[in-house]
Design a protein around this motif. Structure first.
Motif, PDB file in Angstrom:
ATOM      1  N   SER A  98       0.958  -1.270   0.140  1.00  0.00           N
ATOM      2  CA  SER A  98       0.069   0.135   0.113  1.00  0.00           C
ATOM      3  C   SER A  98       1.051   1.220   0.021  1.00  0.00           C
ATOM      4  N   GLY A  99       0.121   2.469  -0.087  1.00  0.00           N
ATOM      5  CA  GLY A  99       1.093   3.597  -0.200  1.00  0.00           C
ATOM      6  C   GLY A  99       1.954   3.905   1.127  1.00  0.00           C
ATOM      7  N   GLY A 100       1.226   3.621   2.186  1.00  0.00           N
ATOM      8  CA  GLY A 100       1.718   4.014   3.612  1.00  0.00           C
ATOM      9  C   GLY A 100       2.853   2.996   3.740  1.00  0.00           C
ATOM     10  N   GLN A 101       2.551   1.673   3.245  1.00  0.00           N
ATOM     11  CA  GLN A 101       3.698   0.894   3.530  1.00  0.00           C
ATOM     12  C   GLN A 101       4.929   1.049   2.615  1.00  0.00           C
ATOM     13  N   GLN A 102       4.800   1.703   1.422  1.00  0.00           N
ATOM     14  CA  GLN A 102       5.841   1.917   0.596  1.00  0.00           C
ATOM     15  C   GLN A 102       6.493   3.070   1.250  1.00  0.00           C
ATOM     16  N   GLN A 103       5.673   4.031   1.683  1.00  0.00           N
ATOM     17  CA  GLN A 103       6.302   5.123   2.469  1.00  0.00           C
ATOM     18  C   GLN A 103       7.198   4.756   3.586  1.00  0.00           C
ATOM     19  N   ARG A 104       6.904   3.723   4.413  1.00  0.00           N
ATOM     20  CA  ARG A 104       7.641   3.363   5.518  1.00  0.00           C
ATOM     21  C   ARG A 104       8.790   2.562   5.064  1.00  0.00           C
ATOM     22  N   ILE A 105       9.023   1.939   3.873  1.00  0.00           N
ATOM     23  CA  ILE A 105      10.057   1.230   3.099  1.00  0.00           C
ATOM     24  C   ILE A 105      10.986   2.302   2.691  1.00  0.00           C
ATOM     25  N   ALA A 106      10.531   3.539   2.310  1.00  0.00           N
ATOM     26  CA  ALA A 106      11.463   4.566   1.970  1.00  0.00           C
ATOM     27  C   ALA A 106      12.072   5.015   3.071  1.00  0.00           C
ATOM     28  N   LEU A 107      11.493   5.366   4.213  1.00  0.00           N
ATOM     29  CA  LEU A 107      11.890   5.730   5.312  1.00  0.00           C
ATOM     30  C   LEU A 107      13.106   4.657   5.829  1.00  0.00           C
ATOM     31  N   ALA A 108      12.804   3.360   5.728  1.00  0.00           N
ATOM     32  CA  ALA A 108      13.676   2.422   6.322  1.00  0.00           C
ATOM     33  C   ALA A 108      15.223   2.328   5.477  1.00  0.00           C
ATOM     34  N   ARG A 109      14.741   2.658   4.062  1.00  0.00           N
ATOM     35  CA  ARG A 109      15.794   2.885   3.073  1.00  0.00           C
ATOM     36  C   ARG A 109      16.773   3.876   3.344  1.00  0.00           C
ATOM     37  N   ALA A 110      16.036   4.925   3.785  1.00  0.00           N
ATOM     38  CA  ALA A 110      16.808   6.108   4.117  1.00  0.00           C
ATOM     39  C   ALA A 110      17.709   6.121   5.425  1.00  0.00           C
ATOM     40  N   LEU A 111      17.113   5.470   6.432  1.00  0.00           N
ATOM     41  CA  LEU A 111      17.627   5.422   7.935  1.00  0.00           C
ATOM     42  C   LEU A 111      18.806   4.449   7.774  1.00  0.00           C
ATOM     43  N   ILE A 112      18.684   3.425   6.933  1.00  0.00           N
ATOM     44  CA  ILE A 112      19.919   2.405   7.083  1.00  0.00           C
ATOM     45  C   ILE A 112      21.101   2.820   6.664  1.00  0.00           C
ATOM     46  N   ASN A 113      21.044   4.088   5.981  1.00  0.00           N
ATOM     47  CA  ASN A 113      22.610   4.771   5.662  1.00  0.00           C
ATOM     48  C   ASN A 113      23.043   5.590   7.028  1.00  0.00           C
ATOM     49  N   GLN A 114      22.294   5.519   8.227  1.00  0.00           N
ATOM     50  CA  GLN A 114      22.791   6.200   9.284  1.00  0.00           C
ATOM     51  C   GLN A 114      23.087   7.656   9.139  1.00  0.00           C
ATOM     52  N   PRO A 115      22.064   8.198   8.342  1.00  0.00           N
ATOM     53  CA  PRO A 115      22.478   9.853   8.221  1.00  0.00           C
ATOM     54  C   PRO A 115      22.092  10.387   9.689  1.00  0.00           C
ATOM     55  N   GLN A 116      22.978  11.787   9.727  1.00  0.00           N
ATOM     56  CA  GLN A 116      22.693  12.309  11.020  1.00  0.00           C
ATOM     57  C   GLN A 116      21.436  13.213  10.941  1.00  0.00           C
ATOM     58  N   VAL A 117      21.351  13.596   9.760  1.00  0.00           N
ATOM     59  CA  VAL A 117      20.114  14.318   9.435  1.00  0.00           C
ATOM     60  C   VAL A 117      19.001  13.629   8.466  1.00  0.00           C
ATOM     61  N   LEU A 118      17.687  13.748   8.596  1.00  0.00           N
ATOM     62  CA  LEU A 118      16.814  13.206   7.601  1.00  0.00           C
ATOM     63  C   LEU A 118      16.215  14.258   7.193  1.00  0.00           C
ATOM     64  N   LEU A 119      16.154  14.216   5.984  1.00  0.00           N
ATOM     65  CA  LEU A 119      15.234  15.357   5.089  1.00  0.00           C
ATOM     66  C   LEU A 119      14.043  14.885   4.559  1.00  0.00           C
ATOM     67  N   LEU A 120      12.652  15.304   5.070  1.00  0.00           N
ATOM     68  CA  LEU A 120      11.626  14.645   4.426  1.00  0.00           C
ATOM     69  C   LEU A 120      10.588  15.759   3.619  1.00  0.00           C
ATOM     70  N   ASP A 121      10.749  15.469   2.434  1.00  0.00           N
ATOM     71  CA  ASP A 121       9.980  16.708   1.464  1.00  0.00           C
ATOM     72  C   ASP A 121       8.656  16.115   1.144  1.00  0.00           C
ATOM     73  N   GLU A 122       7.767  16.664   2.127  1.00  0.00           N
ATOM     74  CA  GLU A 122       6.398  16.216   1.825  1.00  0.00           C
ATOM     75  C   GLU A 122       6.162  14.725   1.768  1.00  0.00           C
ATOM     76  N   PRO A 123       6.588  14.032   2.519  1.00  0.00           N
ATOM     77  CA  PRO A 123       6.534  12.640   2.261  1.00  0.00           C
ATOM     78  C   PRO A 123       5.281  12.020   2.442  1.00  0.00           C
ATOM     79  N   LEU A 124       4.329  12.498   2.903  1.00  0.00           N
ATOM     80  CA  LEU A 124       3.169  12.073   3.012  1.00  0.00           C
ATOM     81  C   LEU A 124       1.977  12.441   2.061  1.00  0.00           C
ATOM     82  N   GLY A 125       2.439  13.223   1.013  1.00  0.00           N
ATOM     83  CA  GLY A 125       1.534  14.013   0.123  1.00  0.00           C
ATOM     84  C   GLY A 125       0.703  13.152  -0.587  1.00  0.00           C
ATOM     85  N   ALA A 126       1.301  12.069  -0.995  1.00  0.00           N
ATOM     86  CA  ALA A 126       0.597  11.009  -1.813  1.00  0.00           C
ATOM     87  C   ALA A 126      -0.521  10.329  -1.257  1.00  0.00           C
TER      88      ALA A 126
END
Ligand SMILES: Nc1ncnc2c1ncn2[C@@H]1O[C@H](COP(=O)(O)OP(=O)(O)OP(=O)(O)O)[C@@H](O)[C@H]1O
Ligand SMILES: [Mg+2]
Length: 383
Positions: A144-172
């Motif tokens: 689902s859209g919500g599940q895909q969004q959470r995967i996108a988040l996991a995909r970014a977080l695994i890189n261990q950033p110090q800062v996560l930028l979210l640009d209208e991540p829930l817009g769709a």
């Protein structure tokens, strides 16, 4: 000595923008932003379409070169660093998962690209964090859209950033899913404790999630503070109108002491706390939120010490938890009143009423501003 957090990252420090500016030809999209975003905070950049939010994020991530100014992470100046050298990741509105890879490989992507051989434990931790471990073998189109969004988040977080930028991540996402994901994102941010910079034009979304909101208008920060500070004490008409609704009443200061400011407006004398009044002489705009205002059928029914205006009900909407009124003043202006549903008599259009509020509930703004600033933008931006 530096310590590490739950994601195994070395702590990096605050994100600081100093005089950050972006011009496209003669047009200034981001106008000398000075901003400190404390490490570990959930920060929202809120503003209408075109105010410069995405451009700001693109400069932080390195996808756009600033025209002037600097970007710091802790003590480190990253203004000229290549995007992949910055400890920053972005989650976009269109999550852009790789359709041919399954969920596990989508999340593993960043690690594989950096040459990691063993990725299983990290991927599993990330899938657990977003509560989708059971879907690891699926393809993105099977989510689902919500599940895909959470995967996108996991995909970014695994890189261990110090800062996560979210640009209208829930817009769709549709409204209900949006609300769920707002709570989910907040939970994840609290759990991993890293800095989230969340861009949105949805004021409710910013208020639900952020510790601190910066309201942006035409490339500048209009006001910065906690959701409650911005809501209760807006500094400008733009913020008063853009963040929730406000009744804004133009008037003139009559007297001002250290405690109380008296304003004459519509032939009445209204008062407010001096501490909440940003202008204590000349023209002033008195503001009061619709839920702080009540109605009485007769002036004798108004408790003593209240500010009172008289008018005629021009619209009544019963919406269950409250009844929302528009009350037309003799001057032609309309005030909004949200009355909680406590079983009180509902006033019908045409009824003569008295609108009243406790003086401590009002706020005062500089009178030399456009009283309508920011009023229509919220709807436009949401379209
Ligand atoms: N590459 C570009 N060239 C010229 N103008 C640009 C460019 N990128 C952005 N702009 C302009 O800069 C302004 C800010 O754009 P930006 O994308 O940052 O807005 P935004 O706040 O993210 O809006 P939205 O909520 O619609 O995404 C807009 O007026 C836009 O037209
Ligand atoms: Mg944008």
């Amino acid at each position: 000595m530096s310590s590490t957090d739950v994601l195994g990252r070395t702590e990096g420090g605050d994100l600081r923008l100093a005089g950050l500016t972006k011009r496209f030809g003669a047009f200034t999209a981001v106008d000398s932003l000075d901003l400190t975003i404390p490490q570990g905070s959930f920060f929202a950049l809120l503003g209408a379409s075109g105010c410069g939010k995405t451009t700001t994020l693109r400069m932080v991530s390195g996808l756009e070169d600033p025209t002037a100014g600097q970007i710091f992470l802790g003590d480190q100046d990253v203004t000229d660093a290549k995007p992949y050298r910055r400890p920053v990741n972005t989650v976009f509105q269109n999550y852009a998962l790789f359709p041919h890879l399954d969920i596990f490989e989508n999340v593993a992507f960043g690690l594989r690209r950096r040459g990691f051989k063993s990725v299983k434990p990290q991927v599993e931790t990330m899938l657990e964090l977003v509560e989708l471990g059971h879907l690891a073998k699926r393809k993105p189109t099977q989510l689902s859209g919500g599940q895909q969004q959470r995967i996108a988040l996991a995909r970014a977080l695994i890189n261990q950033p110090q800062v996560l930028l979210l640009d209208e991540p829930l817009g769709a996402l549709d409204l209900k899913l949006r609300r769920q994901m707002q709570i989910e994102l907040k939970r994840i941010q609290t759990e991993v404790g890293l800095t989230f910079v969340h861009v949105t034009h949805d004021q409710e979304e910013a208020m639900t999630m952020a510790d601190t909101i910066a309201v942006m208008n035409q490339g500048r920060i209009e006001q910065l503070g906690s959701p409650a500070e911005l809501y209760e004490n807006p500094a400008t008409t733009f913020v008063a109108n853009f963040l929730g609704q406000s009744n804004l009443i133009p008037g003139t200061v009559e007297t001002a002491t250290d405690d109380v400011v008296t304003v004459s407006a519509y032939g009445r004398r209204l008062t407010l706390d001096a501490g909440r009044c940003r202008s204590v002489s000349g023209k002033v705009i008195l503001g009061v939120r619709p839920e702080k205002v009540q109605l009485a059928a007769a002036e004798a029914d108004v408790p003593s010490g209240r500010n009172v205006l008289s008018g005629t009900v021009s619209d009544t909407s019963f919406i269950g938890v409250s009844t929302q009124y528009l009350v037309k003043l003799p001057s032609g202006e309309e005030l909004s009143v949200f009355e909680q549903n406590t079983g009180r008599e509902i006033q019908r259009p045409g009824a003569e009423v008295f609108v009243y509020w406790d003086p401590s509930q009002g706020f005062g703004l500089d009178g030399d501003q456009d009283i309508e600033a920011g009023a229509a933008l919220d709807e436009e931006g949401a379209a």
